[in-house]
Design an enzyme around this catalytic site. Structure first.
Site, PDB file in Angstrom:
ATOM      1  N   ALA A   1      13.018   8.434   6.021  1.00 47.82           N
ATOM      2  CA  ALA A   1      13.045   7.534   7.178  1.00 47.82           C
ATOM      3  C   ALA A   1      12.213   6.283   6.930  1.00 47.82           C
ATOM      4  O   ALA A   1      12.110   5.433   7.801  1.00 47.82           O
ATOM      5  CB  ALA A   1      12.541   8.260   8.424  1.00 47.82           C
ATOM      6  N   HIS A   2      11.611   6.182   5.741  1.00 52.86           N
ATOM      7  CA  HIS A   2      10.763   5.028   5.406  1.00 52.86           C
ATOM      8  C   HIS A   2      11.238   4.438   4.089  1.00 52.86           C
ATOM      9  O   HIS A   2      11.327   5.140   3.085  1.00 52.86           O
ATOM     10  CB  HIS A   2       9.290   5.444   5.254  1.00 52.86           C
ATOM     11  CG  HIS A   2       8.755   6.232   6.406  1.00 52.86           C
ATOM     12  ND1 HIS A   2       7.778   7.202   6.269  1.00 52.86           N
ATOM     13  CD2 HIS A   2       9.066   6.205   7.721  1.00 52.86           C
ATOM     14  CE1 HIS A   2       7.508   7.727   7.453  1.00 52.86           C
ATOM     15  NE2 HIS A   2       8.276   7.138   8.352  1.00 52.86           N
ATOM     16  N   GLN A   3      11.512   3.145   4.088  1.00 51.69           N
ATOM     17  CA  GLN A   3      11.932   2.462   2.862  1.00 51.69           C
ATOM     18  C   GLN A   3      11.003   1.270   2.635  1.00 51.69           C
ATOM     19  O   GLN A   3      10.799   0.467   3.537  1.00 51.69           O
ATOM     20  CB  GLN A   3      13.386   1.996   2.958  1.00 51.69           C
ATOM     21  CG  GLN A   3      14.380   3.129   3.253  1.00 51.69           C
ATOM     22  CD  GLN A   3      14.575   3.400   4.735  1.00 51.69           C
ATOM     23  OE1 GLN A   3      14.657   2.478   5.537  1.00 51.69           O
ATOM     24  NE2 GLN A   3      14.650   4.666   5.119  1.00 51.69           N
TER      25      GLN A   3
ATOM     26  N   HIS B   1       9.417   7.624   0.504  1.00 54.73           N
ATOM     27  CA  HIS B   1       8.695   8.720   1.162  1.00 54.73           C
ATOM     28  C   HIS B   1       9.615   9.948   1.313  1.00 54.73           C
ATOM     29  O   HIS B   1       9.878  10.406   2.433  1.00 54.73           O
ATOM     30  CB  HIS B   1       8.188   8.307   2.541  1.00 54.73           C
ATOM     31  CG  HIS B   1       6.941   7.490   2.527  1.00 54.73           C
ATOM     32  ND1 HIS B   1       6.428   6.908   3.664  1.00 54.73           N
ATOM     33  CD2 HIS B   1       6.090   7.131   1.534  1.00 54.73           C
ATOM     34  CE1 HIS B   1       5.331   6.237   3.366  1.00 54.73           C
ATOM     35  NE2 HIS B   1       5.104   6.354   2.074  1.00 54.73           N
TER      36      HIS B   1
END
Length: 747
Positions: A678-680, A505
């Site tokens: 901040a999103h994986q 993201h």
């Protein structure tokens, strides 16, 4: 004054009296002289204080003029952080550059004629060059489009210098620059009664407080049957299920499995903190609550990645957004990836149960500075803006939940699912890092080559030399998308999809400055709920190109991400910090990366991703301008900006046409930028065959019976929105399936 009730690890202050970075005096001299360029002492009255707030005193601003990045202990802190947190290429690169600059010949090679002096020996090493000329040298290197590895070294130093200068605090939890820029942290004190509340304590073993002689007793005290094996230097424990990780996946799994009557042990490499432990201090919080102290990046330096590393994982430090999995995404996962779970009522029920357990509310009583700007800008442009549900009360007005929620209003897994698990008898062992899963050849002929028998872990406390071996009927990896794949690979698993298909993201940010004296928006950028509104860029729900939300940026992260044009410019930017609003453009990425070794992350954008980020970034700039910003810009290295006053529509369009999703600092381009994530997700994606996925639709490894993955890494692709609800709902379904299998004793 020392902050009462705050955990000692989150207070800050330099505890080490002696540094262990090993840099030579020549290297430190070069490093300090670069830091002086990045944050130089300036003549009095040279900064623009026209927008100075009432709390930015003249005395504080005078100090800010004079302060320099070369002053102790900043260069030593940078060197220490580099050695402790950087990957080896970065360490070698930075040390090579500063070592070269410590000699006259090396300085001549990197700086050219700007190192010439008028006295013998006529060639100066870098630290002997005038500050004015040193600034020109850095400006040239930041624009250099060929020897980009050298540029990357300067960029790395810039990031660390500005991050540490503006985020670190002294023994009194103060930073002298904060008063000048108008920043402060929450000063509320907790009552002595509150300070006693530790919801997970009855199941918690905090190994940071243990020694070799006390650990055995502490483990047994939590109801664990421990066998000490001096010959193998091990502690051995048996249980029904061991879960590695305590975040959105692990916390839910622990709750579901313990509620079904299973004995569960949760391993967490981070430490345990509660609401009364949190300090809201950016530097210490990043260091203790995030992977790599908040400075984890892709190998090319293009994307800075934020990932939680504490009890509760990302749920303890995320921005509270609770957005359900979009219907088009569910349809894609069910139809394209052929996973029926995502078309089932079971998954919809799971989302309802998750939202109920973590206390999701749909509205926000009072928006903070940045979200007010997003809402107003959209309103004036006739754009739809959506309220973002949060796992907190509707009146939750906390801008520092990214450093742990001091009020306890935000409901992460550490205050919900894990509490349920502990109440049902689960044990949580912190400061304990899994080394490998225990695999043996499968003898029962079920079709999987191996059987997983548990996990071997090591304690991060150096006072404990023994390792921990946990034998379990079921082993669940919930380390997150960055750590589950390396753990599986280091355990001997060979599936080619492990560590691939990593989605991030990716985010680019736009900023707008709103002076206090002529703005309708009250407050500061660090006050109020972090994400309470969003705007979707695109014609319809099935074709969303980007979403626009607001970030949390403490002074250190703000300074590190902002372009550096000169020492004067960065100090002027920081004086405007509290009234500079950021909006970001985030895409559901089609491009992907890989992570097969811990801390080494590669990523490649698709052309569509870059175009969508660009579209969102332009929309964010329009929103900021419509809301009344006097100046807007991006994080592009050339300081790309636009003064809004008395500008024509044609001039605005010309500026927006110049905005694009630039390459990273290692690319062969003059102007570059830094992305954030901040999103994986997706690095051990689930699927219907081992050819195209790392685990099956139940989350079980194709190669090892009894080894399950239950975190964001199993998602088939990017979600496109903040993924907490999706992760927890998927984990809820998978862990219920595991519980059924255990109850039937098929594992």
């Amino acid at each position: 004054m020392e902050r009462e009730g705050v955990h000692s690890l989150l207070k800050g202050g330099r505890r080490e009296r002696k540094y262990s970075h090993g840099f030579s005096s020549g290297e430190m001299e070069s490093l300090a002289s670069i830091c002086e360029v990045l944050l130089p002492p300036l003549p009095s009255n040279s900064l623009d204080i026209s927008g100075k707030g009432d709390d930015q005193t003249n005395k504080a601003v005078d100090y800010f003029h004079k302060v320099s990045g070369s002053q102790f202990p900043l260069p030593d802190e940078i060197a220490e952080t580099l050695v402790r947190r950087g990957f080896w290429e970065g360490k070698i690169l930075v040390r090579t550059v500063i070592r070269v600059l410590s000699s006259r010949l090396g300085t001549l090679l990197l700086c050219g004629s700007l190192c010439f002096g008028d006295k013998w020996p006529y060639i100066n090493n870098f630290s002997r060059i005038s500050l004015e000329k040193r600034e020109k040298i850095l400006q040239r290197w930041f624009k250099h489009r060929f020897l980009t590895p050298i540029r990357l070294a300067f960029v790395y130093i810039k990031l660390l210098c500005l991050l540490l200068f503006f985020s670190q605090v002294n023994e009194k939890s103060k930073n002298p620059a904060w008063e000048a820029i108008g920043y402060h942290v929450d000063k509320n004190k907790n009552s002595s009664e509150e300070q006693k509340e530790r919801p997970l304590q009855k199941g918690m073993v905090e190994t940071i407080n243990e020694t070799e002689s006390t650990l055995l007793h502490s483990l047994k005290q939590k109801g664990l049957e421990v066998i000490e094996d001096p010959k193998e230097n091990l502690y051995k424990i048996k249980c029904d299920a061991v879960i590695v990780g305590s975040g959105c996946g692990g916390g839910v799994a622990a709750s579901v499995l313990t509620s079904s009557g299973k004995k569960v042990i949760v391993l967490e490499k981070g430490n345990y903190f509660t609401k009364t432990d949190y300090s809201s201090l950016e530097g210490p919080s990043l260091d203790q609550l995030y992977e790599s102290g908040g400075i984890l990046a892709t190998l090319d330096g293009k994307i800075i990645i934020s990932a939680g590393s504490t009890v509760g994982g990302g749920s303890a430090v995320n921005w509270s957004a609770c957005i359900r999995t979009p219907k088009p995404v569910l349809s894609e996962w069910a139809e394209v990836y052929k996973i029926p779970l995502f078309a089932s009522t079971k998954y919809l029920d799971a989302m309802n149960k998750v939202c109920k357990r973590i206390g999701v509310t749909e509205k926000c009583d009072h928006e903070g500075f940045q979200n007010q700007i997003l809402s107003k800008g959209c309103e004036r442009l006739g754009l739809e803006v959506n309220c973002v549900p949060r796992n907190s009360s509707e009146n939750h007005y906390c801008g520092s939940c990214c450093y742990g929620c001091k009020t306890g209003d935000k409901k992460g897994t550490d205050s919900t699912w894990l509490v349920d698990a502990v109440d049902c008898g689960a044990a949580i062992i912190t400061g304990c890092k899994a080394e490998r899963f225990i695999l043996e050849k499968n003898k029962n002929g079920k079709g999987r080559e191996n059987k997983c028998l548990g996990v071997i872990a090591q304690f991060l406390n150096k006072k404990i030399s023994k390792k921990l071996l946990i034998e379990a009927k079921v082993t669940v990896s919930s380390c997150g998308s960055l750590l589950t794949p390396p753990l599986m690979i280091s355990s001997g698993l060979k599936n080619r999809n492990i560590g691939q298909n990593l989605h991030l993201h990716p985010v680019l940010m736009a900023w707008g400055y709103f002076p206090e004296e002529n703005s309708e928006f009250k407050g500061k950028n660090f006050e109020g709920g972090i994400i309470t509104s969003l705007h979707k860029v695109g014609p319809n729900e099935s074709n969303v190109k980007a979403i626009i939300e607001t970030p949390a940026l403490g002074p250190g992260q703000f300074a590190a991400l902002m372009p550096w044009e000169s020492g004067l410019d960065i100090k002027n930017r920081m004086l405007k910090y509290t009234r500079t609003a950021h909006l970001f453009s985030m895409v559901r990425d089609q491009g992907s990366g890989k992570v097969t070794t811990e801390g080494r992350i590669g990523y490649r954008f698709s052309a569509a991703d870059k175009e969508n980020i660009r579209t969102g970034l332009r929309e964010a700039l329009r929103i900021l301008i419509a809301a009344g910003a006097v100046e807007v810009g991006t994080h592009q290295s050339d300081g790309q900006r636009f003064i809004c006053k008395r500008r024509t529509a044609e001039e605005l369009e010309e500026f927006l046409d110049s905005v694009y999703a630039a390459e990273g600092p290692k690319s062969l381009v003059e102007n570059w930028t830094t992305y954030s994530s901040a999103h994986q997700m997706g690095s051990c994606r689930m699927g219907i065959s081992a050819k195209e996925s790392a685990v099956d639709e139940n989350g079980e490894s194709w190669e090892a019976e009894g080894l399950f993955v239950c975190d964001a890494s199993i998602l088939p692709s990017a979600v496109g929105v903040n993924p907490m609800i999706t992760i927890q709902s998927t984990a809820y379904c998978i862990s219920n399936k595991i519980a059924d299998l255990l109850n039937k004793e098929t594992l």
